[in-house]
Every structure is written in structure tokens, then in C-alpha cells.
Design a protein around this motif. Structure first.
Motif, PDB file in Angstrom:
ATOM      1  N   THR A  58      -5.140  69.997  23.597  1.00  0.00           N
ATOM      2  CA  THR A  58      -4.475  70.864  24.581  1.00  0.00           C
ATOM      3  C   THR A  58      -4.915  72.312  24.415  1.00  0.00           C
ATOM      4  O   THR A  58      -5.055  73.045  25.398  1.00  0.00           O
ATOM      5  N   ALA A  59      -5.161  72.722  23.173  1.00  0.00           N
ATOM      6  CA  ALA A  59      -5.638  74.092  22.938  1.00  0.00           C
ATOM      7  C   ALA A  59      -7.021  74.284  23.554  1.00  0.00           C
ATOM      8  O   ALA A  59      -7.302  75.337  24.152  1.00  0.00           O
ATOM      9  N   LEU A  60      -7.897  73.298  23.425  1.00  0.00           N
ATOM     10  CA  LEU A  60      -9.225  73.392  24.016  1.00  0.00           C
ATOM     11  C   LEU A  60      -9.135  73.536  25.532  1.00  0.00           C
ATOM     12  O   LEU A  60      -9.859  74.335  26.145  1.00  0.00           O
ATOM     13  N   VAL A  61      -8.248  72.762  26.142  1.00  0.00           N
ATOM     14  CA  VAL A  61      -8.082  72.800  27.595  1.00  0.00           C
ATOM     15  C   VAL A  61      -7.508  74.141  28.035  1.00  0.00           C
ATOM     16  O   VAL A  61      -7.994  74.769  28.993  1.00  0.00           O
ATOM     17  N   GLU A  62      -6.484  74.614  27.345  1.00  0.00           N
ATOM     18  CA  GLU A  62      -5.853  75.888  27.716  1.00  0.00           C
ATOM     19  C   GLU A  62      -6.789  77.062  27.470  1.00  0.00           C
ATOM     20  O   GLU A  62      -6.842  78.002  28.291  1.00  0.00           O
ATOM     21  N   ASN A  63      -7.541  77.027  26.383  1.00  0.00           N
ATOM     22  CA  ASN A  63      -8.475  78.117  26.093  1.00  0.00           C
ATOM     23  C   ASN A  63      -9.615  78.182  27.101  1.00  0.00           C
ATOM     24  O   ASN A  63     -10.256  79.227  27.259  1.00  0.00           O
ATOM     25  N   ALA A  64      -9.870  77.062  27.777  1.00  0.00           N
ATOM     26  CA  ALA A  64     -10.908  77.044  28.812  1.00  0.00           C
ATOM     27  C   ALA A  64     -10.364  77.485  30.167  1.00  0.00           C
ATOM     28  O   ALA A  64     -11.108  77.508  31.154  1.00  0.00           O
ATOM     29  N   GLY A  65      -9.073  77.820  30.213  1.00  0.00           N
ATOM     30  CA  GLY A  65      -8.498  78.385  31.430  1.00  0.00           C
ATOM     31  C   GLY A  65      -7.710  77.435  32.299  1.00  0.00           C
ATOM     32  O   GLY A  65      -7.310  77.814  33.412  1.00  0.00           O
ATOM     33  N   LEU A  66      -7.447  76.232  31.831  1.00  0.00           N
ATOM     34  CA  LEU A  66      -6.686  75.269  32.631  1.00  0.00           C
ATOM     35  C   LEU A  66      -5.245  75.180  32.154  1.00  0.00           C
ATOM     36  O   LEU A  66      -4.918  75.531  31.022  1.00  0.00           O
ATOM     37  N   ARG A  67      -4.398  74.676  33.028  1.00  0.00           N
ATOM     38  CA  ARG A  67      -3.035  74.344  32.647  1.00  0.00           C
ATOM     39  C   ARG A  67      -2.987  72.864  32.272  1.00  0.00           C
ATOM     40  O   ARG A  67      -3.624  72.036  32.930  1.00  0.00           O
ATOM     41  N   VAL A  68      -2.254  72.541  31.240  1.00  0.00           N
ATOM     42  CA  VAL A  68      -2.111  71.152  30.839  1.00  0.00           C
ATOM     43  C   VAL A  68      -1.050  70.495  31.712  1.00  0.00           C
ATOM     44  O   VAL A  68       0.127  70.874  31.671  1.00  0.00           O
ATOM     45  N   GLY A  69      -1.486  69.512  32.495  1.00  0.00           N
ATOM     46  CA  GLY A  69      -0.557  68.819  33.385  1.00  0.00           C
ATOM     47  C   GLY A  69       0.159  67.676  32.699  1.00  0.00           C
ATOM     48  O   GLY A  69       1.332  67.401  32.988  1.00  0.00           O
ATOM     49  N   ALA A  70      -0.523  66.994  31.782  1.00  0.00           N
ATOM     50  CA  ALA A  70       0.085  65.855  31.099  1.00  0.00           C
ATOM     51  C   ALA A  70      -0.739  65.501  29.870  1.00  0.00           C
ATOM     52  O   ALA A  70      -1.950  65.734  29.829  1.00  0.00           O
ATOM     53  N   VAL A  71      -0.063  64.946  28.868  1.00  0.00           N
ATOM     54  CA  VAL A  71      -0.722  64.428  27.669  1.00  0.00           C
ATOM     55  C   VAL A  71      -0.221  63.005  27.451  1.00  0.00           C
ATOM     56  O   VAL A  71       0.985  62.748  27.513  1.00  0.00           O
ATOM     57  N   HIS A  72      -1.147  62.084  27.237  1.00  0.00           N
ATOM     58  CA  HIS A  72      -0.771  60.690  27.026  1.00  0.00           C
ATOM     59  C   HIS A  72      -1.444  60.134  25.782  1.00  0.00           C
ATOM     60  O   HIS A  72      -2.618  60.430  25.520  1.00  0.00           O
ATOM     61  N   GLY A  73      -0.712  59.327  25.046  1.00  0.00           N
ATOM     62  CA  GLY A  73      -1.294  58.555  23.967  1.00  0.00           C
ATOM     63  C   GLY A  73      -1.856  57.263  24.535  1.00  0.00           C
ATOM     64  O   GLY A  73      -1.203  56.607  25.350  1.00  0.00           O
ATOM     65  N   VAL A  74      -3.057  56.905  24.143  1.00  0.00           N
ATOM     66  CA  VAL A  74      -3.737  55.717  24.670  1.00  0.00           C
ATOM     67  C   VAL A  74      -3.994  54.743  23.524  1.00  0.00           C
ATOM     68  O   VAL A  74      -4.440  55.145  22.445  1.00  0.00           O
ATOM     69  N   ARG A  75      -3.722  53.462  23.783  1.00  0.00           N
ATOM     70  CA  ARG A  75      -3.879  52.427  22.751  1.00  0.00           C
ATOM     71  C   ARG A  75      -3.011  52.743  21.534  1.00  0.00           C
ATOM     72  O   ARG A  75      -3.457  52.741  20.407  1.00  0.00           O
ATOM     73  N   VAL A  76      -1.738  52.995  21.809  1.00  0.00           N
ATOM     74  CA  VAL A  76      -0.776  53.247  20.741  1.00  0.00           C
ATOM     75  C   VAL A  76      -0.555  51.974  19.922  1.00  0.00           C
ATOM     76  O   VAL A  76      -0.516  51.997  18.693  1.00  0.00           O
ATOM     77  N   PHE A  77      -0.417  50.851  20.620  1.00  0.00           N
ATOM     78  CA  PHE A  77      -0.145  49.569  19.971  1.00  0.00           C
ATOM     79  C   PHE A  77      -1.298  48.570  20.091  1.00  0.00           C
ATOM     80  O   PHE A  77      -1.446  47.687  19.245  1.00  0.00           O
ATOM     81  N   ALA A  78      -2.089  48.700  21.138  1.00  0.00           N
ATOM     82  CA  ALA A  78      -3.065  47.656  21.480  1.00  0.00           C
ATOM     83  C   ALA A  78      -4.036  47.331  20.350  1.00  0.00           C
ATOM     84  O   ALA A  78      -4.398  46.175  20.157  1.00  0.00           O
ATOM     85  N   ASP A  79      -4.445  48.357  19.604  1.00  0.00           N
ATOM     86  CA  ASP A  79      -5.424  48.121  18.539  1.00  0.00           C
ATOM     87  C   ASP A  79      -4.791  47.580  17.256  1.00  0.00           C
ATOM     88  O   ASP A  79      -5.498  47.170  16.335  1.00  0.00           O
TER      89      ASP A  79
END
Length: 256
Positions: A186-207
Motif C-alpha cells: 500500500t505504501a508503494l501504491v500511495e507513494n506513486a500517487g494513487l489512492r488505495v481502493g481495496a486490499v485483499h488477501g489471496v489464497r489465505v487457505f487454498a495453499d
């Protein structure tokens, strides 16, 4: 998007696809155009590019591998979207040697930051490719998921090494060059000038779930998909996800 004959493939992509499709739909409504210009950096053989093209959008895939681009061309032809998918050989560092700045409604940066020399530059380039109203879909390997996986496999020293290593690597044999926390992405995205719209965890359980259970237990795939979707947005589970997905938006897009 996912091949129904490959249930485990759907577990790996379902959350990201739902978020991405919703973001594209919102861009369609905001622009009044049914066909967006989408850039997929490191898009490989078109796992996301072809389904995006099937929605009616024009997709440019930038990838350094000629073999991947050949597979992309074949996959796009088989799906009947060859006229909407273009493959270009290149990488995130020299992105504007092959594509134009500010020319895209959406940019996908999936599985790229782990491999580039400078992740911040990679994100800045992806953002620079966006139009004034645009969205960035960023997917990268999560640190916590790797630590948990090594620990559950009994490799406790490697788990600690990954936890303490600046790049999140568990040793010299680790095939992943770099991993991230949700805060880092999120810091990388914000430092590049964007607003963070959403953050999701992917493959929390699947693996972590045994494959034999998912493949043979009646209803297991659907139940696990629903569990993944329910946990994906909860910050408590971001720290143990195998991958992390961040949706960034330009200020103009966020206000549209």
C-alpha cells in the motif's frame, strides 16, 4: 474466468478476478465506453488478459518471454479475441520503450514486483501508464503466507529466516526473489500517487488445504471459494495470505 475442470485454478484467481472485474465495470460506467484500454505488465500467457478481452476490452500484454507471448497469441486465438489482445516483448523497467505513457484506463501488475530490481520504480511506471482516471491492479507474493507455509512444513529455521530477511526469503534455495507485507504494497501504491481502493488477501487457505480434500470432497471447492472470499477483505488474514492484491485508483477515478 477459470476453467471449471480445474477447480484449484479457480481458487488461485477467483478473488482477484472479482475485484478486477468490478473495477473495470466501474470504469465502463464512468467513461461511458464499453471497451477500455488495459495494459497487463508481465501478463505472460494471458491468464488475465484473455478473460479481460472476453469482456470486450482491448488488452496490451508486455512480457519479456517470447514463449509466453506465443502462448498468449494462441490462447487469444482459441478464445476468439485475437483482435483485442496484443503482445509486446518488454519489461517493467523499460515499459515506455514499448507502450505509451498515460494511454490506459487500467493497468495490471501481477507477479512483477517480486522480480524487478526496484519495486518502487515498477509501480511508478505502472501508474505513469494510466490515464487521469485509471485503476491499478497490483498482485504480489505475501510474506506471511510463506512464513506460515514453511512453519507448517516443519522448516522452522527457514520460516524464521523469511520473517527476518529484508526480502522475505527463507534461504538461498527460495525461488521467490522478494515478498511483501500489505503495508509495504500500500505504501508503494500511495507513494506513486494513487489512492488505495481495496486490499485483499489471496489464497489465505487454498495453499494450506490438502489437495485431495479439495478435489474429492463433494462441495469442497465451492465452500472453500466462499471462505476465501469472506476472509479476503479482513485485515487479520492479510498477514497469512500467500498473495496480496491492492487496487489503486487515481484521484479522479476515485471521485468519479
Amino acid at each position: 474466468m477459470s476453467d471449471p475442470s480445474r477447480p484449484r485454478a479457480s481458487l488461485r484467481t477467483a478473488v482477484v478476478w472479482e475485484v478486477l472485474q468490478d473495477a473495470l465495470d466501474r470504469r465502463v460506467k464512468a467513461t461511458g465506453s464499453n471497451s477500455l484500454d488495459v495494459l497487463d505488465t508481465g501478463g505472460g500467457s494471458g491468464k488475465f488478459a484473455v478473460p479481460v478481452a472476453l469482456l470486450g476490452h482491448r488488452v496490451t500484454v508486455v512480457d519479456p518471454s517470447p514463449n509466453a507471448l506465443f502462448a498468449l497469441e494462441r490462447r487469444a486465438a482459441e478464445a476468439g479475441v485475437a483482435d483485442r489482445v496484443k503482445g509486446v516483448q518488454g519489461d517493467a523497467h523499460g515499459l515506455f520503450d514499448v507502450v505509451e505513457r498515460g494511454g490506459y484506463d487500467a493497468v495490471l501488475c501481477h507477479g512483477v514486483l517480486e522480480y524487478v530490481d526496484d519495486p518502487a520504480e515498477g509501480v511508478r511506471n505502472a501508474v505513469a501508464a494510466l490515464r487521469s482516471e485509471g485503476v491499478l491492479s497490483l498482485l504480489a507474493a505475501g510474506l506471511g503466507g510463506a512464513v506460515l507455509a514453511r512453519a507448517l512444513a516443519g522448516h522452522f529455521t527457514e520460516a524464521r529466516q523469511a520473517l527476518e530477511d529484508p526480502d522475505g526469503r527463507w534461504g538461498t534455495g527460495d525461488p521467490m526473489p522478494r515478498r511483501f507485507t500489505a503495508e509495504q504494497l500500500t505504501a508503494l501504491v500511495e507513494n506513486a500517487g494513487l489512492r488505495v481502493g481495496a486490499v485483499h488477501g489471496v489464497r489465505v487457505f487454498a495453499d494450506l488445504v490438502p489437495g485431495v480434500l479439495v478435489d474429492t470432497e463433494p462441495g469442497a471447492v465451492d465452500a472453500l471459494l466462499k471462505l476465501e472470499a469472506a476472509a479476503a477483505e479482513l485485515p487479520a488474514f492479510h498477514s497469512v495470505a500467500t498473495q496480496l492484491h491492492v487496487l489503486g485508483e487515481t484521484a479522479e477515478a476515485a471521485e468519479a
